[in-house]
Write a protein that holds these residues in place. Structure first.
Motif, mmCIF file in Angstrom:
data_model
loop_
_atom_site.group_PDB
_atom_site.id
_atom_site.type_symbol
_atom_site.label_atom_id
_atom_site.label_comp_id
_atom_site.label_asym_id
_atom_site.label_seq_id
_atom_site.Cartn_x
_atom_site.Cartn_y
_atom_site.Cartn_z
ATOM 1 N N TYR A 156 57.175 21.213 19.617
ATOM 2 C CA TYR A 156 57.084 22.618 20.020
ATOM 3 C C TYR A 156 56.849 23.466 18.770
ATOM 4 O O TYR A 156 57.550 23.307 17.759
ATOM 5 C CB TYR A 156 58.366 23.057 20.721
ATOM 6 C CG TYR A 156 58.634 22.331 22.021
ATOM 7 C CD1 TYR A 156 57.848 22.571 23.145
ATOM 8 C CD2 TYR A 156 59.663 21.399 22.128
ATOM 9 C CE1 TYR A 156 58.078 21.909 24.349
ATOM 10 C CE2 TYR A 156 59.907 20.730 23.326
ATOM 11 C CZ TYR A 156 59.102 20.988 24.427
ATOM 12 O OH TYR A 156 59.333 20.334 25.602
ATOM 13 N N ASN A 158 57.029 25.751 15.897
ATOM 14 C CA ASN A 158 58.095 26.477 15.193
ATOM 15 C C ASN A 158 59.457 26.339 15.879
ATOM 16 O O ASN A 158 60.306 27.219 15.770
ATOM 17 C CB ASN A 158 57.750 27.968 15.051
ATOM 18 C CG ASN A 158 56.789 28.208 13.889
ATOM 19 O OD1 ASN A 158 56.619 27.342 13.023
ATOM 20 N ND2 ASN A 158 56.166 29.380 13.862
ATOM 21 N N LYS A 159 59.658 25.228 16.597
ATOM 22 C CA LYS A 159 60.940 24.985 17.264
ATOM 23 C C LYS A 159 61.407 23.555 16.962
ATOM 24 O O LYS A 159 61.399 22.685 17.826
ATOM 25 C CB LYS A 159 60.821 25.202 18.778
ATOM 26 C CG LYS A 159 60.563 26.651 19.177
ATOM 27 C CD LYS A 159 60.526 26.814 20.682
ATOM 28 C CE LYS A 159 60.341 28.269 21.067
ATOM 29 N NZ LYS A 159 60.282 28.436 22.563
ATOM 30 N N PRO A 160 61.818 23.320 15.736
ATOM 31 C CA PRO A 160 62.208 21.956 15.342
ATOM 32 C C PRO A 160 63.404 21.410 16.113
ATOM 33 O O PRO A 160 63.456 20.219 16.428
ATOM 34 C CB PRO A 160 62.530 22.088 13.844
ATOM 35 C CG PRO A 160 62.787 23.554 13.632
ATOM 36 C CD PRO A 160 61.923 24.262 14.627
ATOM 37 N N GLU A 161 64.364 22.295 16.443
ATOM 38 C CA GLU A 161 65.548 21.843 17.181
ATOM 39 C C GLU A 161 65.170 21.382 18.584
ATOM 40 O O GLU A 161 65.601 20.320 19.053
ATOM 41 C CB GLU A 161 66.567 22.988 17.262
ATOM 42 C CG GLU A 161 67.915 22.600 17.866
ATOM 43 C CD GLU A 161 68.676 21.585 17.030
ATOM 44 O OE1 GLU A 161 69.361 20.736 17.627
ATOM 45 O OE2 GLU A 161 68.558 21.612 15.786
ATOM 46 N N ALA A 162 64.347 22.175 19.268
ATOM 47 C CA ALA A 162 63.895 21.808 20.615
ATOM 48 C C ALA A 162 63.070 20.530 20.577
ATOM 49 O O ALA A 162 63.157 19.686 21.479
ATOM 50 C CB ALA A 162 63.074 22.946 21.217
ATOM 51 N N THR A 163 62.284 20.356 19.522
ATOM 52 C CA THR A 163 61.467 19.145 19.375
ATOM 53 C C THR A 163 62.356 17.917 19.212
ATOM 54 O O THR A 163 62.112 16.873 19.838
ATOM 55 C CB THR A 163 60.517 19.276 18.164
ATOM 56 O OG1 THR A 163 59.648 20.390 18.376
ATOM 57 C CG2 THR A 163 59.693 18.015 17.976
ATOM 58 N N ARG A 164 63.412 18.026 18.393
ATOM 59 C CA ARG A 164 64.330 16.894 18.189
ATOM 60 C C ARG A 164 65.052 16.535 19.487
ATOM 61 O O ARG A 164 65.341 15.364 19.743
ATOM 62 C CB ARG A 164 65.342 17.228 17.090
ATOM 63 C CG ARG A 164 64.788 17.071 15.677
ATOM 64 C CD ARG A 164 65.909 17.112 14.642
ATOM 65 N NE ARG A 164 66.538 18.431 14.590
ATOM 66 C CZ ARG A 164 66.113 19.429 13.824
ATOM 67 N NH1 ARG A 164 65.049 19.268 13.052
ATOM 68 N NH2 ARG A 164 66.734 20.596 13.816
ATOM 69 N N GLU A 165 65.346 17.539 20.306
ATOM 70 C CA GLU A 165 66.013 17.276 21.590
ATOM 71 C C GLU A 165 65.081 16.568 22.567
ATOM 72 O O GLU A 165 65.511 15.739 23.363
ATOM 73 C CB GLU A 165 66.489 18.595 22.217
ATOM 74 C CG GLU A 165 67.708 19.199 21.526
ATOM 75 C CD GLU A 165 68.126 20.512 22.176
ATOM 76 O OE1 GLU A 165 67.603 20.828 23.269
ATOM 77 O OE2 GLU A 165 68.974 21.217 21.599
ATOM 78 N N ASN A 168 62.956 11.557 20.688
ATOM 79 C CA ASN A 168 63.944 10.870 19.839
ATOM 80 C C ASN A 168 63.248 10.222 18.632
ATOM 81 O O ASN A 168 62.009 10.181 18.556
ATOM 82 C CB ASN A 168 64.771 9.874 20.667
ATOM 83 C CG ASN A 168 63.980 8.641 21.082
ATOM 84 O OD1 ASN A 168 62.947 8.303 20.514
ATOM 85 N ND2 ASN A 168 64.477 7.953 22.097
#
Length: 342
Positions: A156, A158-165, A168
């Motif tokens: 996503y 500029n959304k690294p946290e959402a990408t990690r969620e 995996n």
């Protein structure tokens, strides 16, 4: 032709309405043809070629009934494609039996967008087909569908946290959908976030139940609710063309649809129709209270996505007063998860 399931639901409802409002002979021929086509479809789907009397009867059914249906779709249609939301297996089988194949597929924007799709060669009703070439699918321990391959997005923006969620470390993308693999065919059960967990700890997948109810000629739309409640309930938008005809035949008088839906006779009628469609469901899956709405769910009010998927949380919030009243009435009348609708 590509569309969302809502189109096929409306086509199916219109076909049934036309048959039921025709004369006695027309109805008789239609339901005879439907029965023949159902037997023909069962043979074809089991991998057998229908022959003998069944083949001859099916040819007659095609000429008398289904050729007209094909003509209404242009007469040259090879197949429909359905996606964006689950298609009722009952509706899919009806069209298949009529000689109009609907190829159901599945994917997400994050997966470019197709993961799996039925094809004319590999086709199974009740599934979204086999994964396309180069795509891996596996089912997680909690039932979630995971997929990996070149079709999965990089992430996503500029959304690294959402990408990690979502993805995996091994590259598996979490779709958020619950499903099963049946001999390499993928079947979708429901959205993970839509699974209803009752106060008694029972897990209910609402979409298959909603799809069953929507095959009823008196029902236009259906949404099941009940997360963290004692039992499930269901909001129903009636098919007013059918319901009003039924009411007029019984000399019921009303001034507007809101008044019609408040009538105990109408509420009992709709409860009976819902109960009939869910006859084979587990006891805890059957909605104990039904709420009737006088207008369709809409994209404009934020209740549906552009692909006609129900936004369950929005509907839960939008109709909170009605939903709460259903459970309050249940408390007053002693309805519990041990009781079914009449």
């Amino acid at each position: 032709m590509l569309s969302v399931p809502r189109l096929y639901e409306k086509m199916y409802a219109r076909i049934l309405e036309t048959a039921l409002t025709g004369g006695f002979l027309k109805r008789k021929i239609f339901f005879w043809a439907r029965g023949v086509a159902e037997r023909w479809a069962n043979e074809k789907l089991a991998g057998r070629e229908p022959g003998g009397m069944l083949a001859r009867q099916y040819a007659i059914a095609q000429k008398l009934v289904f050729s007209k249906l094909k003509a209404r779709t242009g007469g040259r249609l090879r197949y429909f494609v359905s996606g964006g939301a689950p298609l009722s297996p009952e509706i899919n089988k009806f069209f298949y039996a009529a000689g109009l194949v609907i190829l159901e597929g599945y994917g997400l924007t994050e997966t470019s967008p197709v993961i799996a799709v039925n094809t004319p060669e590999d086709f199974r009703i009740g599934t979204v087909g086999k994964p396309i070439d180069g795509i891996e699918i596996k089912i997680a321990l909690d039932g979630e569908i995971l997929t990996r391959g070149p079709h999965v997005m990089k992430g996503y923006y500029n959304k690294p946290e959402a990408t990690r969620e979502a993805i995996n470390p091994d590259g598996w993308f979490h779709t958020g959908d619950i499903g099963v693999l049946r001999e390499s065919f993928l079947a979708i059960t429901d959205r993970k976030k839509d699974i209803i967990v009752t106060a008694g700890g029972k897990n209910i997948a609402p979409q298959p139940l909603e799809n069953k109810v929507k095959t009823n000629k008196y029902v236009a739309q259906a949404v099941m609710l009940g997360d963290k409640r004692k039992f499930p309930s269901m909001l129903i938008v009636p098919n007013f063309d059918q319901l009003e005809k039924w009411a007029m035949k019984r000399n019921i008088i009303w001034t507007d649809r809101a008044q019609l839906l408040r009538m105990p006779t109408i509420q009992a009628k709709m409860e009976k129709e819902v109960n009939k469609e869910l006859a084979g469901a587990a006891h805890f899956e059957i909605p104990k209270k039904i709420g009737l709405l006088e207008h369709d769910f809409s994209i404009e009010r934020g209740e549906l996505t552009p692909t006609q998927k129900v936004k369950r949380r929005v509907i839960d919030k939008q109709y909170k007063q009605l939903i709460d009243s259903l459970y309050e009435e249940a408390e007053r009348t002693g309805v519990t998860d041990q009781h079914a609708i009449a």
